[in-house]
Design an enzyme around this catalytic site. Structure first.
Site, PDB file in Angstrom:
ATOM      1  N   GLU A 126      22.819  15.956  21.534  1.00  0.00           N
ATOM      2  CA  GLU A 126      23.290  15.168  20.412  1.00  0.00           C
ATOM      3  C   GLU A 126      24.311  16.040  19.707  1.00  0.00           C
ATOM      4  O   GLU A 126      23.963  17.062  19.122  1.00  0.00           O
ATOM      5  CB  GLU A 126      22.134  14.797  19.491  1.00  0.00           C
ATOM      6  CG  GLU A 126      22.493  13.684  18.544  1.00  0.00           C
ATOM      7  CD  GLU A 126      21.675  13.760  17.289  1.00  0.00           C
ATOM      8  OE1 GLU A 126      22.285  13.882  16.203  1.00  0.00           O
ATOM      9  OE2 GLU A 126      20.440  13.716  17.377  1.00  0.00           O
ATOM     10  N   CYS A 162      23.356  13.735  11.011  1.00  0.00           N
ATOM     11  CA  CYS A 162      24.068  13.374  12.243  1.00  0.00           C
ATOM     12  C   CYS A 162      24.813  12.063  12.048  1.00  0.00           C
ATOM     13  O   CYS A 162      25.856  11.833  12.641  1.00  0.00           O
ATOM     14  CB  CYS A 162      23.098  13.183  13.408  1.00  0.00           C
ATOM     15  SG  CYS A 162      21.648  14.225  13.369  1.00  0.00           S
TER      16      CYS A 162
END
Lengths: 530, 530
Positions: free
Chosen positions: B262, B299
């Site tokens: 990620e 994120c």
């Protein structure tokens, strides 16, 4: 730019059969005569790839707007056309591959191919492949969606069922809603062209975007690597040699593009003395069929037989050696396959394997190699496990004989990833404990574990895994055969979070779009409406 | 080999807290004071990695022999211990990250972390994650199985919920039956150590293999690359910076090892004039909360806001600029985060973005950066789309203003892969047609599409996709949050073909092992026995 003439076959780009842009051409070989076939095929320049990519992007956009039903209709229409074109497809494939017309090509591989397309159509129509998931509490819904243009590189050994515009990868990519750019296998370009013709007609008949299926025959290695890593590509499916596959993987990986590979596999088969004591004759027959059928040119050919020192084992080895000697060698797919098989057998001998039979070219004009059996002790195998796992693609197999179960398990622990692994054992359960030990070691190494059955049949089943750990494939979580696994490779997971109901894809709306689509709703699988 | 002294924290290898093998040490920083914390942590040599890998292989073998129930018990016991250790975990994380003690750490992230472990335990216990599939006609059954030791590299921004031995990746890897080698994030090593202590105790209490959870704090880059590509590793999970993640990916890819990443994401948010005309105040508030909460260190922080030229848009920009100015800047996670944020904002300005507010360090001892808003025209954005997608991780956002919908869609077409994309529009449906056009472009670029909602909440839901196309992650088919998707990353697909009934895994036997395990039997999802 084009230097095409009428004698060179056209490529299929953006729905048009057009002259390729190329500098050189190639011809396929008739392996039954070891002679070049007349038809000339272009080695496309980057311009052809570039044009196909542009057209594929447009097709991908159009496909996203179409209901799944339309794509399913195309797949079914194409399947019907393939069945109707059976004779010409079989003739062409026979000329280019030497595979038997009947039953192999006409009665096994062709119906499998059209039925595979129909199975993909069914998965596409219901959307079951997309694992639609609804969480009413969180207000989030998810499913798999098309990923974008898919490049398919088909292998030499299944001109129909794994063909780049007809096979399992193709069916999966299309059913998941993606256009396909097929790269024909150079050993059967004319057969691939015939399929593309049927696909192009089926596209017209069902109103799909013209560039849903495109075909080029060959590119330079450099352009192949450029193709799989191009920003316009969604993913790639490749079945073939390890070296070419890994070169494509390196390129795709660098660009962050998914690539699904089916590479080499020696498919270990363990046969216990208990099984041989009980039913040696049957097992000899099954092994013979599996390794010599199709001249051993299957991804799941049993290339490594693991045995335990025993008088029953000695008798088994004698019997299969005798059978290998007395059976006529089949035809290989191409001169390259024959050459590589000879090289691999030579390597295995150099490493110290004993040649029990075969190991040379039979006297024939066909592409062929003698049925070959080699033998090595597990101790020697453990001295060079990488070398003794050299894949000898074709009608050859290496027998590894271990002193005891511990040594057998050590050899298994040194195996690379494989598509399959088998265990034959006594039916009375007398060697069950040993088999449990062996299975514990073998299972992590393979995609499919079999009992009392050779691995060469690959059923089109939801429970099939035609896959396995690296380097058998590029990812241990996906199968190249079966639904939904094979389709998921070409899907992108998308969540819809608080998205207004009328904007949701049909498959995620409150009403079940087909009445038979399985959806995971708040932890419960159901075909009902919400 | 060891040069450890008592002042340097021990690593957790093979169930033992032992002196690391190291040459150098590091310390974390208290971002509230911008001062180094006392505790010293070793930069482990390859010897530590090697020992952890050997122990992990043994643990993986033992775990495969245990019933899923035992692993579920461990996850639940560990979750309970985390809840009980809340105070010390919160104190440590506050000192190392500056994140608020309450509600953030104590009342949001900690319960999320323990509940995530409990959700993973439930998936492990039922085996629902493994998608058990049974084809009675073909005699083939399949499911996902553990893949082998998993390395987890946790990020700096969620010391609990994405921690390398406590977070979502960890829970997924363990619930799928794999041991974990955790690599602490260097910004909160002490917090990670406290988690590992609780995990180690829970392992003892529930009788799992000692090496089920291991911890090292840091390695050289070279050893990190060696770790993720080691033959003993099954897969790797990494959350963090793009540059470090891509270096690990290259190493893992070369070895054929799955790695789930990620990486960065700017999370585009489209807000139509219709939405702003209708409810500007609410949207200003939501945007403020989303981008300044946690000082923007999520994120899914909305780093790119896409707007259409309009008086409502002008008013929105004025209002958020005012709010950004008048709100105190939060604390950033570390000096490195503050430095990188300053560099990114500088870059965006160099490319031609207009600084509306912020763009410097506030007067404080804390690690901090002024709340920053930048603005650029879509025309300028299209002149340098890569540059203007530079992630400014922290309390900053770039507003892109387009002349019309066509230009907005062109800008969207130039976006890289992102975790999320949002569309705010009028509730009366007056701009629905425009939104449909925008969503058609935006959806393929993102893992999660939202409507009328900021992206910073990531629910732990079966329908969540915390993932997306490259370079937001390394594969568009997997989610890092939610079940079953997050577990499937750490599973290997295995088919059992003609395998004798008593040799099948419990989950594939005729009798449903729990009475509540969902299995796909001949195309029908059921919890029944066969």
């Amino acid at each position: 730019m084009s230097t095409a003439t009428s004698t060179v076959r056209p490529v299929l780009v953006a729905g048009q059969w057009r002259d390729a842009d190329y500098q050189t051409t190639f011809q396929a070989t008739d392996p039954n005569k070891n002679e070049s076939l007349a038809a000339e095929f272009p080695v496309s320049s980057w311009e052809d790839c570039d044009a196909a990519l542009d057209a594929a992007v447009e097709a991908a956009r159009e496909l996203r707007r179409l209901p799944a039903e339309k794509i399913a209709e195309f797949l079914e229409r194409y399947a019907d056309r393939i069945d109707a074109a059976k004779d010409s497809l079989v003739e062409s494939a026979f000329a280019e591959t030497g595979l038997g017309k009947s039953p192999r090509l006409a009665d096994v591989e062709l119906p499998r191919t059209s039925n595979q397309l129909r199975a993909a159509a069914a998965a596409c129509r219901t959307g079951n492949w997309a694992l639609p998931t609804i969480d009413t509490t969180a207000g989030i819904r998810s499913c798999y969606e098309p990923l974008g243009p898919v490049c398919i590189f088909g292998p030499n050994n299944f001109p129909f069922a794994f063909g780049s515009v007809s096979g399992g990868d193709f069916a999966a990519a299309i059913a998941a809603g993606n256009p396909v750019i097929g790269k024909a296998n150079s050993s059967h370009p004319e057969t691939t062209r015939l399929f593309a013709q049927e696909a192009a007609e089926a596209i017209k008949e069902t109103g799909l975007p013209p560039a849903t299926v495109q075909l080029i025959y060959r590119t330079s290695h450099q352009d192949g690597e450029r193709l799989v890593s191009d920003p316009r590509v969604g993913a790639t499916g490749y079945t073939g040699s390890r070296s070419a596959g890994l070169a494509l993987k390196a390129a795709a990986d660098r660009a962050g593009k998914p690539i699904y590979l089916e590479l080499s596999s020696v498919n270990p088969v363990v046969i216990t003395p208990g099984a041989l004591t009980e039913r040696a004759k049957g097992i000899v027959g099954e092994f013979m069929m599996s390794v010599l059928m199709g001249t051993g040119q299957f991804c799941t050919n049993p290339g490594l037989v693991m045995l335990l020192k025993d008088t029953a084992t000695d008798k088994f080895i004698d019997a299969v050696t005798e059978k290998f000697k007395s059976t006529a060698a089949g035809t290989l797919l191409s001169p390259a396959v024959a050459k590589n098989l000879a090289l691999s057998v030579e390597k295995l001998c150099d490493y110290g394997a004993e040649l029990l039979t075969g190991g040379g070219e039979p006297e024939t004009d066909r592409c062929a190699y003698a049925n070959t059996l080699l033998r090595v002790s597990a101790a020697a195998f453990l001295g060079n496990p990488d070398g003794f796992q050299t894949e000898a693609f074709g009608n050859a197999s290496l027998l590894v004989v271990a002193d005891d179960v511990g040594q057998l398990c050590e050899a298994i622990a040194h195996l690379e990833g494989n598509l399959t692994g088998c265990i034959y054992s006594a039916t009375d359960g007398s060697d069950d404990k040993v088999c449990q030990t062996i299975a514990f070691e073998l299972t992590p190494k393979v995609g499919r574990l079999l009992n009392d059955k050779m691995p060469t049949g690959v059923a089109v089943s939801a429970a099939m895994n035609h896959g396995g750990p690296y380097p058998a494939t590029g990812h241990p979580g996906f199968t190249a055969v079966g639904v939904p696994g094979s389709l998921l490779r070409y899907g992108k997971l998308t969540s819809y979070d608080n998205v207004r109901p009328h904007r949701l894809p049909a498959i995620l709306q409150d009403k079940n779009p087909t009445g038979e689509t399985w959806r995971l709703v708040d932890g419960i699988w159901t075909t009902g409406d919400m």
